[in-house]
Design a protein around this motif. Structure first.
Motif, PDB file in Angstrom:
ATOM      1  N   SER A  20     -56.449 -25.968  34.471  1.00 49.81           N
ATOM      2  CA  SER A  20     -57.596 -26.056  35.384  1.00 49.81           C
ATOM      3  C   SER A  20     -58.003 -27.509  35.652  1.00 49.81           C
ATOM      4  O   SER A  20     -58.524 -27.816  36.712  1.00 49.81           O
ATOM      5  N   SER A  25     -57.207 -27.177  43.602  1.00 47.09           N
ATOM      6  CA  SER A  25     -57.968 -26.149  44.305  1.00 47.09           C
ATOM      7  C   SER A  25     -59.208 -25.747  43.510  1.00 47.09           C
ATOM      8  O   SER A  25     -59.094 -25.315  42.361  1.00 47.09           O
ATOM      9  N   PRO A  26     -60.393 -25.873  44.096  1.00 51.83           N
ATOM     10  CA  PRO A  26     -61.608 -25.481  43.372  1.00 51.83           C
ATOM     11  C   PRO A  26     -61.648 -23.986  43.044  1.00 51.83           C
ATOM     12  O   PRO A  26     -62.121 -23.597  41.975  1.00 51.83           O
ATOM     13  N   SER A  27     -61.160 -23.151  43.941  1.00 53.59           N
ATOM     14  CA  SER A  27     -61.192 -21.717  43.667  1.00 53.59           C
ATOM     15  C   SER A  27     -60.218 -21.353  42.554  1.00 53.59           C
ATOM     16  O   SER A  27     -60.519 -20.511  41.703  1.00 53.59           O
ATOM     17  N   LYS A  29     -59.308 -23.412  40.171  1.00 57.82           N
ATOM     18  CA  LYS A  29     -59.912 -23.970  38.960  1.00 57.82           C
ATOM     19  C   LYS A  29     -60.963 -23.015  38.401  1.00 57.82           C
ATOM     20  O   LYS A  29     -61.019 -22.775  37.199  1.00 57.82           O
ATOM     21  N   GLU A  30     -61.780 -22.444  39.276  1.00 51.91           N
ATOM     22  CA  GLU A  30     -62.800 -21.491  38.842  1.00 51.91           C
ATOM     23  C   GLU A  30     -62.152 -20.265  38.200  1.00 51.91           C
ATOM     24  O   GLU A  30     -62.625 -19.771  37.166  1.00 51.91           O
ATOM     25  N   TYR A  56     -65.063 -15.780  46.343  1.00 50.47           N
ATOM     26  CA  TYR A  56     -64.179 -16.548  47.217  1.00 50.47           C
ATOM     27  C   TYR A  56     -64.149 -15.945  48.621  1.00 50.47           C
ATOM     28  O   TYR A  56     -64.221 -16.666  49.612  1.00 50.47           O
TER      29      TYR A  56
END
Length: 138
Positions: A20, A25-27, A29-30, A56
């Motif tokens: 992560s 990509s933030p999504s 990573k989440e 998302y």
């Protein structure tokens, strides 16, 4: 990457955290952080995946709506430009009939407008709209 880290003996939650950190990509990573916490504490990963995907999809829907609104504004500007150019050219033609300018013939002005100004404006609008649409990635 996660599989490779797990194979060398790193715990699943630590492997997910490490991946992560390097994921752009933030999504994603989440998702990886959520799965890491589920792997550490224990629980149902499907619940985490469903909630992250729902968030998302909501964010993506808002982004699509904003982009469609922005494209609508760009198209309205282009339509206004397309409607105003003939009116302005007609007005200029009348003015050139009444008060001709010796150094600037009306034919040159028409040529510049039709073959240079209008295509440049059209291409610019197309590039801007294409850039806006290309930012919408799943």
């Amino acid at each position: 990457m996660v599989n490779s880290l797990i194979r060398i003996g790193i715990p699943i939650d630590e492997a997910l955290h490490r991946v992560s950190y390097i994921t752009p990509s933030p999504s994603m990573k989440e998702l990886l952080v959520g799965l890491a916490s589920v792997a550490r504490v224990g629980g149902d990963p499907a619940t985490i995946v469903n909630s992250i995907m729902a968030g998302y999809i909501d964010r993506y829907g808002i982004l699509v709506e904003k982009t469609v609104n922005d494209i609508g504004i760009m198209m309205e500007m282009y339509l206004a430009f397309a409607l105003l150019v003939p009116v302005v050219l007609g007005s200029i033609a009348v003015l050139f009939l009444l008060y001709p300018i010796p150094m600037l013939p009306f034919e040159a002005l028409m040529f510049l407008t039709i073959f240079i100004l209008i295509p440049i404006a059209s291409i610019t609008i197309l590039i801007i709209v294409d850039t806006m649409v290309s930012k919408l990635r799943v």
